[in-house]
Design a protein around this motif. Structure first.
Motif, short mmCIF file in Angstrom:
data_model
loop_
_atom_site.label_atom_id
_atom_site.label_comp_id
_atom_site.label_asym_id
_atom_site.label_seq_id
_atom_site.Cartn_x
_atom_site.Cartn_y
_atom_site.Cartn_z
N LEU A 25 45.12 80.11 1.68
CA LEU A 25 44.63 80.15 0.30
C LEU A 25 44.16 78.78 -0.18
CD1 LEU A 25 44.21 81.83 -2.24
CD2 LEU A 25 46.59 81.37 -2.84
N ASN A 26 44.75 77.73 0.33
CA ASN A 26 44.36 76.38 -0.08
C ASN A 26 42.96 76.01 0.37
OD1 ASN A 26 46.72 75.65 -1.54
ND2 ASN A 26 47.79 75.57 0.41
N GLN A 27 42.38 76.78 1.30
CA GLN A 27 41.00 76.53 1.72
C GLN A 27 39.99 77.01 0.67
OE1 GLN A 27 41.57 78.78 5.40
NE2 GLN A 27 40.91 76.97 6.53
N LEU A 28 40.42 77.87 -0.23
CA LEU A 28 39.55 78.40 -1.26
C LEU A 28 39.36 77.35 -2.35
CD1 LEU A 28 38.12 81.05 -2.22
CD2 LEU A 28 40.18 81.48 -3.57
N LYS A 29 38.12 77.11 -2.74
CA LYS A 29 37.85 76.12 -3.79
C LYS A 29 38.08 76.73 -5.17
CE LYS A 29 36.23 72.96 -0.92
NZ LYS A 29 37.23 72.61 0.02
N THR A 30 37.40 77.80 -5.48
CA THR A 30 37.55 78.53 -6.73
C THR A 30 36.92 79.90 -6.55
OG1 THR A 30 37.33 78.44 -9.14
CG2 THR A 30 35.43 77.72 -7.85
N ALA A 31 37.05 80.75 -7.57
CA ALA A 31 36.45 82.08 -7.52
C ALA A 31 36.37 82.64 -8.93
CB ALA A 31 37.29 83.00 -6.63
N ASP A 32 35.51 83.60 -9.11
CA ASP A 32 35.43 84.30 -10.40
C ASP A 32 36.50 85.37 -10.49
OD1 ASP A 32 33.18 82.86 -11.29
OD2 ASP A 32 31.84 84.19 -10.18
N LEU A 33 36.81 86.02 -9.36
CA LEU A 33 37.74 87.14 -9.33
C LEU A 33 38.55 87.09 -8.05
CD1 LEU A 33 38.75 89.98 -10.31
CD2 LEU A 33 36.85 90.92 -8.98
N ALA A 34 39.85 87.34 -8.16
CA ALA A 34 40.71 87.48 -6.99
C ALA A 34 41.31 88.88 -7.01
CB ALA A 34 41.82 86.43 -7.01
N ILE A 35 41.25 89.56 -5.88
CA ILE A 35 41.89 90.86 -5.73
C ILE A 35 43.06 90.66 -4.80
CG2 ILE A 35 41.61 93.24 -4.98
CD1 ILE A 35 38.59 92.90 -5.60
N LEU A 36 44.27 90.89 -5.30
CA LEU A 36 45.48 90.68 -4.52
C LEU A 36 46.00 92.02 -4.00
CD1 LEU A 36 45.23 88.24 -6.50
CD2 LEU A 36 47.68 88.05 -6.36
N ALA A 37 46.17 92.11 -2.71
CA ALA A 37 46.78 93.28 -2.08
C ALA A 37 47.92 92.75 -1.22
CB ALA A 37 45.75 94.05 -1.25
N ILE A 38 48.99 92.33 -1.91
CA ILE A 38 50.12 91.68 -1.26
C ILE A 38 51.42 92.20 -1.87
CG2 ILE A 38 48.85 89.59 -0.62
CD1 ILE A 38 49.93 88.24 -3.13
N LYS A 39 52.55 91.80 -1.30
CA LYS A 39 53.85 92.19 -1.81
C LYS A 39 54.05 91.65 -3.22
CE LYS A 39 55.96 91.73 2.73
NZ LYS A 39 56.98 91.00 3.50
N ALA A 40 54.75 92.42 -4.06
CA ALA A 40 54.98 92.02 -5.44
C ALA A 40 55.61 90.62 -5.52
CB ALA A 40 55.87 93.04 -6.15
N GLU A 41 56.59 90.36 -4.67
CA GLU A 41 57.29 89.07 -4.75
C GLU A 41 56.40 87.88 -4.38
OE1 GLU A 41 58.46 91.40 -1.11
OE2 GLU A 41 58.87 91.74 -3.21
N GLU A 42 55.25 88.13 -3.78
CA GLU A 42 54.30 87.05 -3.46
C GLU A 42 53.28 86.83 -4.56
OE1 GLU A 42 52.55 88.11 0.28
OE2 GLU A 42 54.44 87.95 1.37
#
Length: 75
Positions: A25-42
């Motif tokens: 994730l640290n490779q990402l500079k910025t974004a307009d929208l993020a779609i998260l499909a991960i565990k709730a605790e993350e």
């Protein structure tokens, strides 16, 4: 017909329909929208990181929040 750039972020190096995937994730500079499909605790930590990267909006696909009981509701 989206004209912008789409990135996937996954610890595994993937090739899905030509979409560039970042392994951290640290490779990402910025974004307009993020779609998260991960565990709730993350989700909380990832959203905090994305806020620092000035991401403007989030869509969260996750299980384990309020439907999972008091601990999920607290998140």
């Amino acid at each position: 017909h989206y004209a912008g750039t789409i990135y996937g972020v996954n610890p595994k190096s993937l090739d899905i329909q030509g979409v560039e995937h970042l392994t951290d994730l640290n490779q990402l500079k910025t974004a307009d929208l993020a779609i998260l499909a991960i565990k709730a605790e993350e989700c909380i930590g990832v959203v905090k990181t994305l806020i620092l990267k000035q991401v403007k909006a989030f869509i969260v696909f996750s299980a384990g929040f309020s439907e999972a009981g008091d601990a999920g509701r607290a998140m």
